[in-house]
Design an enzyme around this catalytic site. Structure first.
Site, short mmCIF file in Angstrom:
data_model
loop_
_atom_site.label_atom_id
_atom_site.label_comp_id
_atom_site.label_asym_id
_atom_site.label_seq_id
_atom_site.Cartn_x
_atom_site.Cartn_y
_atom_site.Cartn_z
N GLU A 9 -0.83 -8.56 5.51
CA GLU A 9 -0.49 -8.67 6.94
C GLU A 9 -1.70 -8.61 7.85
O GLU A 9 -1.59 -8.89 9.04
CB GLU A 9 0.54 -7.59 7.32
CG GLU A 9 0.02 -6.16 7.47
CD GLU A 9 -0.20 -5.45 6.13
OE1 GLU A 9 -0.05 -6.07 5.07
OE2 GLU A 9 -0.53 -4.24 6.18
N CYS B 148 0.83 -1.21 0.00
CA CYS B 148 0.00 0.00 0.00
C CYS B 148 0.87 1.26 0.00
O CYS B 148 1.51 1.55 -1.00
CB CYS B 148 -0.99 -0.07 1.16
SG CYS B 148 -2.45 0.94 0.87
N HIS C 205 -3.15 -5.45 1.70
CA HIS C 205 -2.49 -5.67 3.01
C HIS C 205 -2.56 -7.12 3.45
O HIS C 205 -3.39 -7.47 4.30
CB HIS C 205 -3.22 -4.84 4.07
CG HIS C 205 -3.04 -3.36 3.95
ND1 HIS C 205 -2.04 -2.68 4.60
CD2 HIS C 205 -3.74 -2.44 3.26
CE1 HIS C 205 -2.14 -1.40 4.32
NE2 HIS C 205 -3.16 -1.22 3.50
N1 GLN Z 1 -3.55 6.40 0.84
C1 GLN Z 1 -2.30 6.12 1.48
C2 GLN Z 1 -1.14 6.86 0.82
O1 GLN Z 1 -1.34 7.58 -0.10
C3 GLN Z 1 -2.00 4.63 1.49
C4 GLN Z 1 -3.01 3.91 2.37
C5 GLN Z 1 -2.45 2.67 3.01
O2 GLN Z 1 -1.24 2.44 3.09
N2 GLN Z 1 -3.34 1.86 3.56
O3 GLN Z 1 -0.03 6.70 1.24
#
Ligand code: GLN
Length: 207
Positions: A186, A89, A184
């Protein structure tokens, strides 16, 4: 020593970038998989690991903190040297060479020849779950949780899309020792991405 080399092969010492985000969850998964997993906040801590996970969180904050903590250049150097790194992410955003809609002045570590679009599942679907197949980790479906997640908007010639949603959007990519997922693992008990990362870390530590 042959003995310590053997121990390292069995239990690689890996780090989780712990400036911000859900680093504790990654430490728990890596520990459960038998790795020696340590939080990494300083360059000397980075120097002692055979692989690094960059967690989810907020990439703009992680970017600022990595510069404040003097970690941005060491992280770039580690990626350039070939250190295995897995980003989830916000961590995927940090690994991307290009951010389509970064905040003003946002920088990344880079390494993955991709462009990512932040918060790509906007509106009501900011967070959602779905199953997809990611053949590089095995045939069984991956249950993927997306939380304000990015998509990979462009896959350059050096990177490979390894996970694609039904609508064609790319959410997992790999390039040599770098692995990135929009979702994710995890938080869902999906261990195969961390297993794949640890295989790369083991190979790296015994190179
Ligand atoms: N929207 C977040 C970003 O731009 C990422 C979200 C996340 O890691 N769950 O970094």
């Amino acid at each position: 020593m042959a003995g310590s080399r053997h121990e390292e092969a069995a239990a690689p010492r890996v780090g989780v970038l712990a400036l911000q985000g859900d680093f504790r969850e990654h430490l728990a998964v890596l520990t459960a998989l038998g790795a020696v997993a340590v939080p990494v906040r300083r360059p000397d801590e980075l120097a002692g690991v055979s692989g690094l996970v960059i967690p989810g969180g907020e990439s703009t904050v992680m970017d600022k903190l990595s510069r404040t903590f003097g970690m941005a250049e060491p992280l770039r150097a580690a990626v350039d040297a070939g250190l295995p790194v897995y980003g989830t992410c916000a961590g995927l955003i940090m690994l991307a060479d290009r951010v389509v809609d970064g905040s003003a002045g946002q920088r990344t570590i880079g390494g993955l020849d991709v462009a990512v679009r932040r918060n790509a599942f906007g509106g009501q679907n900011e967070s959602f779950e779905t199953d997809l197949v990611v053949p590089v980790v095995g045939d069984g479906p991956v249950h993927a949780v997306f939380i304000r997640a990015p998509v990979v908007a462009e896959v350059g010639p050096l990177a490979t899309a390894v996970g694609v949603l039904d609508d064609g959007r790319v959410v997992a990519v790999e390039q040599g020792n770098l692995l990135g997922t929009s979702f994710h693992p995890e938080v869902t008990g999906e261990l195969r991405f961390h297993v794949r990362f640890l295989e790369k870390a083991r190979a790296w530590s015994s190179r």
